[in-house]
Design an enzyme around this catalytic site. Structure first.
Site, mmCIF file in Angstrom:
data_model
loop_
_atom_site.group_PDB
_atom_site.id
_atom_site.type_symbol
_atom_site.label_atom_id
_atom_site.label_comp_id
_atom_site.label_asym_id
_atom_site.label_seq_id
_atom_site.Cartn_x
_atom_site.Cartn_y
_atom_site.Cartn_z
ATOM 1 N N GLU A 127 1.065 -1.059 -0.164
ATOM 2 C CA GLU A 127 0.070 0.003 -0.081
ATOM 3 C C GLU A 127 0.641 1.393 -0.118
ATOM 4 O O GLU A 127 2.108 1.140 0.752
ATOM 5 C CB GLU A 127 -0.952 -0.144 1.274
ATOM 6 C CG GLU A 127 -1.827 1.358 1.191
ATOM 7 C CD GLU A 127 -2.707 1.342 2.237
ATOM 8 O OE1 GLU A 127 -2.789 0.455 3.123
ATOM 9 O OE2 GLU A 127 -3.854 2.315 2.275
ATOM 10 N N GLY A 267 2.715 2.172 10.796
ATOM 11 C CA GLY A 267 2.705 1.516 12.004
ATOM 12 C C GLY A 267 2.517 -0.178 11.694
ATOM 13 O O GLY A 267 3.148 -0.637 12.311
ATOM 14 N N ALA A 268 1.528 -0.148 10.821
ATOM 15 C CA ALA A 268 1.207 -1.672 10.374
ATOM 16 C C ALA A 268 0.339 -1.728 9.119
ATOM 17 O O ALA A 268 -0.066 -0.799 8.481
ATOM 18 C CB ALA A 268 0.357 -2.285 11.540
ATOM 19 N N GLU A 270 -2.709 -4.030 6.747
ATOM 20 C CA GLU A 270 -3.982 -5.010 6.770
ATOM 21 C C GLU A 270 -3.914 -5.927 5.737
ATOM 22 O O GLU A 270 -5.127 -6.396 5.478
ATOM 23 C CB GLU A 270 -5.137 -3.997 6.840
ATOM 24 C CG GLU A 270 -5.574 -3.452 5.532
ATOM 25 C CD GLU A 270 -5.069 -1.944 5.655
ATOM 26 O OE1 GLU A 270 -4.132 -1.484 6.130
ATOM 27 O OE2 GLU A 270 -5.741 -1.417 4.660
ATOM 28 N N ASN A 271 -2.815 -6.359 5.096
ATOM 29 C CA ASN A 271 -2.792 -7.465 4.043
ATOM 30 C C ASN A 271 -3.784 -8.379 4.572
ATOM 31 O O ASN A 271 -3.631 -8.961 5.381
ATOM 32 C CB ASN A 271 -1.331 -8.102 3.733
ATOM 33 C CG ASN A 271 -0.535 -6.895 4.029
ATOM 34 O OD1 ASN A 271 -0.433 -5.785 2.869
ATOM 35 N ND2 ASN A 271 0.524 -6.907 4.626
ATOM 36 N N HIS A 303 -7.053 -2.371 15.007
ATOM 37 C CA HIS A 303 -7.199 -1.572 13.665
ATOM 38 C C HIS A 303 -6.808 -2.484 12.415
ATOM 39 O O HIS A 303 -7.770 -2.481 11.696
ATOM 40 C CB HIS A 303 -6.345 -0.450 13.709
ATOM 41 C CG HIS A 303 -6.434 0.528 12.696
ATOM 42 N ND1 HIS A 303 -7.204 1.742 12.517
ATOM 43 C CD2 HIS A 303 -5.734 0.322 11.353
ATOM 44 C CE1 HIS A 303 -7.239 2.236 11.124
ATOM 45 N NE2 HIS A 303 -6.066 1.427 10.404
ATOM 46 N N GLU A 304 -5.997 -2.993 12.529
ATOM 47 C CA GLU A 304 -5.686 -3.911 11.321
ATOM 48 C C GLU A 304 -6.604 -4.990 11.047
ATOM 49 O O GLU A 304 -6.910 -5.308 9.951
ATOM 50 C CB GLU A 304 -4.087 -4.284 11.290
ATOM 51 C CG GLU A 304 -3.012 -3.255 11.455
ATOM 52 C CD GLU A 304 -3.248 -2.021 10.403
ATOM 53 O OE1 GLU A 304 -3.473 -2.127 9.440
ATOM 54 O OE2 GLU A 304 -2.661 -1.015 11.001
ATOM 55 N N HIS A 307 -9.900 -3.874 9.570
ATOM 56 C CA HIS A 307 -9.774 -3.566 7.972
ATOM 57 C C HIS A 307 -10.173 -4.839 7.385
ATOM 58 O O HIS A 307 -10.788 -4.774 6.161
ATOM 59 C CB HIS A 307 -8.305 -3.382 7.691
ATOM 60 C CG HIS A 307 -7.887 -1.961 7.795
ATOM 61 N ND1 HIS A 307 -8.658 -0.890 7.122
ATOM 62 C CD2 HIS A 307 -6.800 -1.013 8.121
ATOM 63 C CE1 HIS A 307 -8.257 0.345 7.218
ATOM 64 N NE2 HIS A 307 -7.061 0.048 7.759
HETATM 65 N N1 0A1 Z 1 -3.149 0.933 5.690
HETATM 66 C C1 0A1 Z 1 -2.229 1.066 6.782
HETATM 67 C C2 0A1 Z 1 -1.394 2.252 6.570
HETATM 68 C C3 0A1 Z 1 -0.258 1.924 6.036
HETATM 69 C C4 0A1 Z 1 -0.003 2.863 4.854
HETATM 70 C C5 0A1 Z 1 1.275 2.837 4.015
HETATM 71 C C6 0A1 Z 1 2.218 2.097 4.514
HETATM 72 O O1 0A1 Z 1 3.213 1.906 3.942
HETATM 73 C C7 0A1 Z 1 3.909 2.973 3.318
HETATM 74 C C8 0A1 Z 1 1.900 1.111 5.554
HETATM 75 C C9 0A1 Z 1 0.632 1.050 6.148
HETATM 76 C C10 0A1 Z 1 -3.128 1.266 8.131
HETATM 77 O O2 0A1 Z 1 -4.122 2.082 8.194
HETATM 78 O O3 0A1 Z 1 -2.786 0.905 9.129
HETATM 79 ZN ZN ZN Z 2 -5.855 1.731 8.674
#
Ligand code: 0A1
Ligand code: ZN
Length: 878
Positions: A127, A267-268, A270-271, A303-304, A307
């Protein structure tokens, strides 16, 4: 020709791609230095695609080895491949398989996007646009495909091979190598793809869903850290249960894995079925992690996980819709914490964060709508506006519709959009359809940037027993939006009579009032309440029911009355903050507080922390006085951070002078010998006790000694770090020795090393920049690790206003040079650190000029990444 850095993408240009990739098979041959990715893409033209329409796939830093269509190699004239894209000029107008082979170099990937190596482990971050760094693809969130991936790697280097979905095959691959094949049955966008290969330890557990599915849970980490993953696992199971009970959402695969890695930009992530985490949001044990760390782990794990429904099963059509998944998922994780811990305390903490981080963004050159309509670099839109303001917007929907109405709409959202990539408009439509309420005007919250200012004025007429309340709203211009419409504001309120009980009224007219909620959707309303026996005190925006700045001319007596009598705990806390803020901002403007004003504030605070009926975590928040950044933001112009620092320090001394006995008694009373647990009760006790200690260190002669003793005897990191921090920031005698003791005892653990780095960057004293420079120059400093860089320099730029905004400009220049250097390796980290300049126009003229000069010299240094050039350009122009 516009350069790459000037290229802007507009929402209005959204168009579906002429081709769709419905299925993906990958074979990833993981070899140190150069890995090979073979892809078989199952592609169909979309209906209506004209013959001869080229297929254009995204790429980044890819080297094409071979290409074939339906098994036949393509001739050179049939395609064009660059590191940044692959074009097939005339693909067939029927379903076909495009086969490509590319090579990539994960070991050289310091941007940490795509496939990279972190402490030996191969891992991915896709992402928003990282998948194109793995293979050529339609790397956009509206292309949903099913994925199967075979990973092949050396058994010794990477005994663990993980990807999304379920493991369907594994075995020996000869030459000391092995393979594993994973298949994810849920169609997903490429940004949710993930794989991991490494030598990892793990812990395992399981969860049975409401409908009886057995889910195998795993957390993978560096060997030796397994015992630090227990709290993350516990949080995960609680999150899974909560989502079933609160939103009726069950998990949908047989496996849910989490991997902790030490190099991560965020932070993390959500794959689907394989969340990848920054290890600081997984590892915790009482000796090295604070209560706040445990809290963050619980929140981000949840949170993750959440998702999975709001993000994975229902995803975004394009990146403009980012807050569709992020605002909603933050709202969900906030509610989880509220249900698990304390609702009012969580609300206070969230609002503190919103004001500290989102309000300055919304009021400065980087302001943008929660749903932006253009961007140059999408990575720069993972902002507190998209996340935290996005969550506030969802919270307002819940407030307007009520709990049952909100749940009904969420059910419809899951039912209607499951399996889709959708938009904010579709989300709003669901809420309209479920409730019958017209939300077209409300939708402005997603479209307009800026924090509304609400001015409240009231008047009571004892002769007619009439109470008038006038509310006006206004939003200042933001970049690209010179004029604004009024917003729809749910104003939860109460009127409080002289005895502290709710004031009754017989009739109200002049606006939309529904029980305890005023809905303000015009520039101004004047409400007339009749039959009000006595002059009431208004309590407005209870629970912070809309993200606005409220200006209400209450006297200190009225505010202290609210602090004592408001039935809304948030506004009780707010009232005390308001009293402090008025005294502080007046003092900064040269009108020093009167002693009696401090006397009555101290009395009210003393009373509040003595009340048995309030919980400790709430009282701890009462002891957190407005921060220097809060004061600077409230003043808004001609800011001199040194002066603010001095005024605030004097204010604390004045208050502590009066509260010393109460603070000391609180401190002594809350001592405990209980074995450590991160639960709300214990954490609340520690936070109240440690905030009392913090004030004593800042304002009383006994504080330093008390803190030194607590540092030495502490049985956990929360207490130890809470004693160390104010000692170091205040520079009390002996602080350097404590800091050195901390370094020697703990910094072998990288996550505690970060705490030490942050402390080195915190003192408002001259010499701090030199100290940071020395640490950075040490050859052993891990200068590519985002956590280390953020702990040292990110925290300095964002949190040490006195030294960052030194009048001689050395702080600005230091950070600008740091950004230029890091930008070469990791643009995302560089761009984020640079956002510390976003309030530069609010400084007094000398500092403003120095900040501008530093920014311009960064711009002139040239060769900046698109990420950093975008932030820089907007910061200077806006
Ligand atoms: N979707 C994740 C946030 C996230 C966005 C970009 C990243 O790499 C550049 C990594 C994580 C979340 O909302 O936790
Ligand atoms: Zn998120």
């Amino acid at each position: 020709m516009p350069t790459d850095a000037e290229h802007t993408i507009f929402l209005k240009d959204y168009a579906p791609s002429p081709y769709v990739i419905e299925g993906v098979e990958l074979e990833v041959d993981i070899v140190p230095e150069t890995s090979t990715v073979r892809a078989w893409l199952n592609i169909s033209p979309r209906e209506g695609t004209a013959p001869g329409t080229p297929l254009v796939l995204n790429g980044e830093e890819l080297k094409l080895g071979s290409i074939a269509l339906d098994g036949a190699p393509l001739v050179l004239s049939a395609y064009e491949a660059t590191p940044g894209s692959l074009t097939v000029f005339e693909p067939p107008l029927k379903r076909f398989v495009l086969e490509t082979s590319v090579t990539i170099e994960p070991e050289k990937n310091t941007r940490l996007m795509g496939l990279y190596r972190s402490s030996g482990t191969w891992c991915t971050q896709c992402e928003p646009e990282g998948f194109r760094r793995i293979t050529y693809f339609l790397d956009r969130p509206d292309n949903l495909a099913v994925y199967k991936v075979k990973m092949i790697a050396d058994r010794a280097l990477a005994p663990v091979l993980l990807a999304n979905g379920n493991l369907i095959d594994s075995g020996d691959a000869g030459n000391g190598r092995h393979f594993a094949t994973w298949e994810d049955p849920f169609p997903k966008p490429s940004y949710l793809f993930a794989m991991v290969a490494g030598d990892l330890g793990s812990i395992h557990d399981n969860f049975t869903t409401a409908s009886g599915r057995q889910v195998a849970l795993g957390i993978y980490c560096e060997h030796g850290k397994e015992d630090q993953c227990a709290y993350a696992m516990d949080s995960l199971k609680r999150a899974m249960l909560w989502d079933e009970r609160r939103f009726g959402r069950e998990y949908d695969l047989d496996v849910f894995n989490i991997v902790a890695v030490s190099d991560f930009n965020f932070g993390a992530m959500e794959n689907k079925g394989l969340n990848i985490f920054n290890d600081k949001l997984v590892f915790a044990r009482p000796e090295t992690a604070t209560d706040a760390d445990f809290g963050s782990i619980e929140r981000v794990i949840a949170h993750e996980y959440f998702h999975n429904w709001t993000g994975d099963r229902i995803t975004c059509r394009d990146w403009f819709q980012l807050c569709l998944k992020e605002g909603l998922t933050v709202y969900r994780d906030q509610e989880f914490t509220m249900d698990e811990r304390s609702r009012p305390v969580k609300r206070i903490e969230d609002v503190r964060l919103l004001r500290a981080a989102q309000f300055p963004e919304d009021g400065g050159p980087l302001a943008h709508p929660a749903r932006p309509d253009h961007y140059k670099e999408i990575n720069n839109f993972y902002t507190t506006t998209v996340y935290e303001k996005g969550a506030e917007i969802v919270r307002m929907l819940a407030t307007l519709l009520g709990e049952a109405g909100f749940r009904k709409a969420m059910d419809l959202y899951f039912e209607r959009h499951d399996g889709q990539a959708t938009t904010i408009e579709a989300f709003i439509k669901v809420f309209e359809d479920a409730s019958g309420v017209d939300l077209q005007h409300f939708q402005q919250w997603y479209l307009q940037a800026g924090t509304p200012k609400v001015k409240a004025e009231d008047q009571y007429d004892p002769a007619t027993k009439t109470y008038r309340l006038k509310l006006r709203q206004k939003i200042d211009p933001t970049p690209g939006q010179p004029t604004k419409q009024p917003m729809v504001l749910p104003v939860k309120f109460g009127l409080i009579g002289p005895n502290g009980a709710p004031a009754e009224w017989s009739n109200v007219s002049g606006g939309d009032v529904r029980d305890d909620m005023i809905v303000l959707d015009k520039d101004a309303v004047e409400l007339v309440f009749e039959g009000v026996a006595n002059r009431p005190v208004p309590s407005l925006f209870r629970g912070f029911s809309a993200p606005v700045n409220l200006d209400i001319n209450l006297t200190q007596d009225d505010q202290l009355f609210l602090a004592r009598h408001d039935s809304d705990p948030f506004n009780r806390w707010q009232a005390l903050q308001d009293v402090s803020m008025t005294l502080l901002t007046n003092a900064v403007r040269g009108r020093m507080w009167a002693e009696p004003a401090i006397d009555s504030l101290a009395t009210a605070i003393g009373e509040t922390i003595g009340l048995e009926s309030l919980d400790n975590a709430f009282k701890a928040n009462v002891l957190l006085l407005p921060s220097e950044a809060d004061i600077a933001r409230t003043i808004g112009e001609n800011v001199d951070p040194t002066q603010i620092h001095e005024v605030r320090a004097a204010f604390i001394r004045a208050l502590v002078g009066r509260l010393e006995g109460a603070l000391r008694a609180t401190y002594d009373r809350l001592a405990s010998e209980d074995a450590y647990s991160p639960d709300q009760r214990q954490a609340g006790r520690r936070s109240l006790r440690n905030n009392a200690l913090g004030l004593l260190v800042r304002g009383s002669s006994v504080g330093a000694e008390l803190a030194a003793r607590q540092y030495q005897s502490a049985g956990n990191m929360t207490d130890r770090f809470a004693a160390l921090t104010p000692s170091v920031v205040m520079g009390v005698p002996g602080a350097d020795a404590l800091l050195e003791d901390f370094r020697v005892r703990f910094t072998a653990d990288p996550l505690v090393y970060d705490k030490w780095l942050g402390l080195n960057a915190a003192p408002p004293e001259d010499g701090t920049i030199e100290r940071i420079r020395t640490i950075l120059a040490d050859p052993s400093f891990p200068k590519n690790n985002p956590n280390r860089l953020r702990a040292l320099v990110g925290s300095f730029a964002a949190g040490n206003a006195v030294q960052f905004a030194r009048q001689d400009g050395t702080g600005f220049r230091f950070v600008a040079e740091f950004v230029a250097d890091v930008d070469k390796r990791n643009p995302q980290v560089a761009a984020r650190v640079l956002t510390a300049f976003r309030t530069w126009r609010n400084y007094e003229p000398k500092r403003r000029a120095e900040a501008e000069a530093a920014l311009k010299s960064l711009r002139d240094s040239g060769g900046l990444s698109r990420n950093t050039a975008d932030i820089l350009g907007r910061t200077l122009d806006g």
